[in-house]
Design a protein around this motif. Structure first.
Motif, PDB file in Angstrom:
ATOM      1  N   PHE A 138      12.624 -48.423 -22.090  1.00 20.20           N
ATOM      2  CA  PHE A 138      12.591 -47.424 -22.889  1.00 20.20           C
ATOM      3  C   PHE A 138      11.414 -47.784 -23.974  1.00 20.20           C
ATOM      4  N   LEU A 142      11.154 -47.482 -30.017  1.00 18.97           N
ATOM      5  CA  LEU A 142      12.449 -47.056 -30.310  1.00 18.97           C
ATOM      6  C   LEU A 142      13.415 -48.083 -30.962  1.00 18.97           C
ATOM      7  N   ARG A 145      16.937 -49.614 -30.065  1.00 17.66           N
ATOM      8  CA  ARG A 145      17.457 -48.723 -28.960  1.00 17.66           C
ATOM      9  C   ARG A 145      18.177 -47.746 -29.390  1.00 17.66           C
ATOM     10  N   ILE A 147      18.382 -43.899 -30.673  1.00 18.78           N
ATOM     11  CA  ILE A 147      17.613 -42.527 -30.584  1.00 18.78           C
ATOM     12  C   ILE A 147      18.073 -41.749 -31.739  1.00 18.78           C
ATOM     13  N   TYR A 151      13.291 -39.373 -34.359  1.00 15.94           N
ATOM     14  CA  TYR A 151      12.356 -40.017 -33.406  1.00 15.94           C
ATOM     15  C   TYR A 151      11.993 -38.947 -32.399  1.00 15.94           C
ATOM     16  N   LEU A 152      12.970 -37.975 -32.457  1.00 17.82           N
ATOM     17  CA  LEU A 152      12.711 -36.849 -31.433  1.00 17.82           C
ATOM     18  C   LEU A 152      11.831 -36.041 -31.802  1.00 17.82           C
ATOM     19  N   VAL A 159      11.918 -38.569 -24.933  1.00 21.16           N
ATOM     20  CA  VAL A 159      12.126 -39.853 -24.848  1.00 21.16           C
ATOM     21  C   VAL A 159      11.388 -40.452 -23.432  1.00 21.16           C
ATOM     22  N   GLY A 205      15.351 -33.876 -25.094  1.00 20.71           N
ATOM     23  CA  GLY A 205      16.178 -34.016 -26.387  1.00 20.71           C
ATOM     24  C   GLY A 205      17.784 -33.221 -26.303  1.00 20.71           C
ATOM     25  N   ILE A 208      20.160 -35.640 -24.503  1.00 24.64           N
ATOM     26  CA  ILE A 208      20.406 -36.599 -25.531  1.00 24.64           C
ATOM     27  C   ILE A 208      21.311 -35.929 -26.560  1.00 24.64           C
ATOM     28  N   VAL A 240      22.737 -43.416 -29.809  1.00 24.28           N
ATOM     29  CA  VAL A 240      22.292 -42.047 -30.296  1.00 24.28           C
ATOM     30  C   VAL A 240      23.298 -41.846 -31.615  1.00 24.28           C
TER      31      VAL A 240
END
Length: 243
Positions: A138, A142, A145, A147, A151-152, A159, A205, A208, A240
């Motif tokens: 990844f 990030l 780690r 998300i 970030y999106l 991602v 996205g 996710i 997430v």
């Protein structure tokens, strides 16, 4: 094809029935794994001078050795509707991995004529030699780690994920990427483009957000074009948050 009266009979190569299509960089006439356990069918094209009796011998070559596989006798007048004629090669004769050569010989009136050569490929080894692949990679930005919606938004609602090049990688291998629980069974399929590069794809996205907040796993499996299945890769924990 030349006439027998000219002393030369040019014979077209046999065709491998059921082999996968060829493309630049692929194995020639790669056999699907499902065909490795049954007689391989080979199509013999027609030839001129069907008014003469003909003995046809199918030959198989591998690892520097060539052996006759089977023989057929055609009583004249030979029916053109028999062609392409289907010959068979027993599966125990191509049980080893590698590239095999196939041709046939015709004996017509004591004169022997040899066809052009064709080949087929047997692959029994899963990608990465059957070993689990390394962790999916990844992006370094990030943080921890995790998300997040932020970030999106900053990365076009996706991602970037990288699958490192692995042993035995070939074009048209399939990477099935999973995101969610360790028992996830709905994966995203990505085709490998070449044998020398890492494979990079976008995890959208929507996928996710559908998984929701929490701790998830990212992992993948490898399948080659012949149908050999590899083991799941190592699992990369991904969080997430805020969805």
């Amino acid at each position: 094809m030349s006439n027998l009266n000219d002393g030369v009979l040019e014979l077209a190569r046999p065709e491998i029935i059921g082999a996968l299509p060829n493309f630049p960089g692929s194995e020639n006439n790669l056999l699907p794994r499902a065909l490795l356990f049954e007689p391989l069918k080979v199509a013999i094209p027609t030839w001129q001078e069907l008014e003469s009796p003909a003995f046809l011998t199918l030959w198989l070559g591998w690892n520097g050795q060539t052996l006759p596989v089977t023989e057929y006798y055609f009583e004249p007048p030979i029916n053109p509707g028999l062609f392409p004629y289907t010959a068979e090669i027993a599966p125990q004769l191509f049980s080893q991995e590698g590239e095999y050569e196939v041709h046939y010989k015709l004996d017509i009136g004591g004169n022997e004529y040899v066809s052009h050569l064709n080949t087929f490929t047997v692959d029994r080894t899963p990608p990465n030699l059957g070993n689990p692949g390394p962790l999916p990679l990844f992006p370094q930005d990030l943080i921890e780690r995790t998300i997040t919606p932020e970030y999106l938004v900053a990365h076009n609602d996706e991602v970037e994920v990288t699958i490192a090049r692995y042993l035995g990688q070939r074009p048209c291998d399939v990477i099935t990427f999973y995101f969610g629980a360790a028992t996830e069974n709905n994966g995203l399929q990505i085709s490998v483009h070449d044998s020398a590069s890492d494979t990079v794809f976008k995890l959208k996205g929507d996928i996710i957000r559908a998984k929701g907040d929490g701790d998830h796993f990212a992992f993948y499996s490898l399948n080659d074009r012949a149908g050999n299945e590899g083991r799941n890769s190592r699992y990369q924990p991904i969080r997430v948050s805020g969805m």
